[in-house]
Scaffold this motif. Structure first.
Motif, PDB file in Angstrom:
ATOM      1  N   TYR A   4      -4.881   6.694  -8.322  1.00 23.10           N
ATOM      2  CA  TYR A   4      -3.972   7.459  -7.735  1.00 23.10           C
ATOM      3  C   TYR A   4      -3.248   8.239  -8.805  1.00 23.10           C
ATOM      4  O   TYR A   4      -2.834   7.772  -9.672  1.00 23.10           O
ATOM      5  CB  TYR A   4      -2.700   6.713  -6.901  1.00 23.10           C
ATOM      6  N   SER A  19      -1.632   5.646 -11.386  1.00 28.98           N
ATOM      7  CA  SER A  19      -1.645   4.098 -10.963  1.00 28.98           C
ATOM      8  C   SER A  19      -2.688   3.589 -10.563  1.00 28.98           C
ATOM      9  O   SER A  19      -3.114   4.384  -9.673  1.00 28.98           O
ATOM     10  CB  SER A  19       0.061   3.777 -10.654  1.00 28.98           C
ATOM     11  N   ASP A  21      -1.804   1.078  -8.798  1.00 26.70           N
ATOM     12  CA  ASP A  21      -0.852   0.095  -7.877  1.00 26.70           C
ATOM     13  C   ASP A  21      -0.471   0.734  -6.818  1.00 26.70           C
ATOM     14  O   ASP A  21       0.524   1.816  -6.860  1.00 26.70           O
ATOM     15  CB  ASP A  21      -0.003  -0.475  -8.713  1.00 26.70           C
ATOM     16  N   PRO A  22      -0.748   0.688  -5.463  1.00 25.18           N
ATOM     17  CA  PRO A  22      -0.379   1.640  -4.507  1.00 25.18           C
ATOM     18  C   PRO A  22       0.853   1.264  -4.125  1.00 25.18           C
ATOM     19  O   PRO A  22       1.686   2.251  -3.594  1.00 25.18           O
ATOM     20  CB  PRO A  22      -1.331   1.051  -3.021  1.00 25.18           C
ATOM     21  N   LYS A  23       1.586   0.055  -4.342  1.00 25.85           N
ATOM     22  CA  LYS A  23       3.048  -0.230  -3.838  1.00 25.85           C
ATOM     23  C   LYS A  23       3.841   0.814  -5.074  1.00 25.85           C
ATOM     24  O   LYS A  23       4.804   1.085  -4.553  1.00 25.85           O
ATOM     25  CB  LYS A  23       3.294  -1.760  -4.127  1.00 25.85           C
ATOM     26  N   PHE A  24       3.451   0.666  -6.171  1.00 26.44           N
ATOM     27  CA  PHE A  24       4.243   1.547  -7.282  1.00 26.44           C
ATOM     28  C   PHE A  24       4.220   3.117  -6.865  1.00 26.44           C
ATOM     29  O   PHE A  24       5.127   3.722  -6.719  1.00 26.44           O
ATOM     30  CB  PHE A  24       3.641   1.534  -8.611  1.00 26.44           C
ATOM     31  N   GLU A  26       3.710   4.117  -3.657  1.00 27.58           N
ATOM     32  CA  GLU A  26       4.295   4.495  -2.551  1.00 27.58           C
ATOM     33  C   GLU A  26       5.975   4.390  -3.039  1.00 27.58           C
ATOM     34  O   GLU A  26       6.637   5.305  -2.189  1.00 27.58           O
ATOM     35  CB  GLU A  26       4.240   3.245  -1.731  1.00 27.58           C
ATOM     36  N   ASP A  27       6.479   3.723  -3.776  1.00 24.84           N
ATOM     37  CA  ASP A  27       7.741   3.375  -4.106  1.00 24.84           C
ATOM     38  C   ASP A  27       8.360   4.978  -4.916  1.00 24.84           C
ATOM     39  O   ASP A  27       9.264   5.608  -4.553  1.00 24.84           O
ATOM     40  CB  ASP A  27       8.211   2.507  -5.001  1.00 24.84           C
ATOM     41  N   GLU A  28       7.253   5.321  -5.774  1.00 24.40           N
ATOM     42  CA  GLU A  28       7.780   6.806  -6.565  1.00 24.40           C
ATOM     43  C   GLU A  28       7.649   7.730  -5.463  1.00 24.40           C
ATOM     44  O   GLU A  28       8.428   8.805  -5.626  1.00 24.40           O
ATOM     45  CB  GLU A  28       6.807   6.847  -7.760  1.00 24.40           C
TER      46      GLU A  28
END
Length: 44
Positions: A4, A19, A21-24, A26-28
Motif C-alpha cells: 500500500y 506499508s 500492514d492493511p490495519k495500519f 486503514e487507521d492512517e
C-alpha cells in the motif's frame, strides 16, 4: 516494496505513507479523513 502506497499533496505539503500492514493503512486513512473533515468545518 510495500503493498500500500498513498500520496496526498496540497500546495507545498506532500505526505506519503507506505506499508504492508492493511490495519495500519486503514487507521492512517481514518486519521486523515477526520483531519480533512475538521479542516473543512473550520473553513465554513
Amino acid at each position: 516494496m510495500a503493498d500500500y502506497i498513498f500520496k496526498i499533496k496540497k500546495g507545498e505539503i506532500e505526505v506519503e505513507i507506505s506499508s504492508d500492514d492493511p490495519k495500519f493503512i486503514e487507521d492512517e486513512l481514518a486519521k486523515w479523513r477526520q483531519d480533512i473533515l475538521r479542516m473543512q468545518q473550520g473553513e465554513n
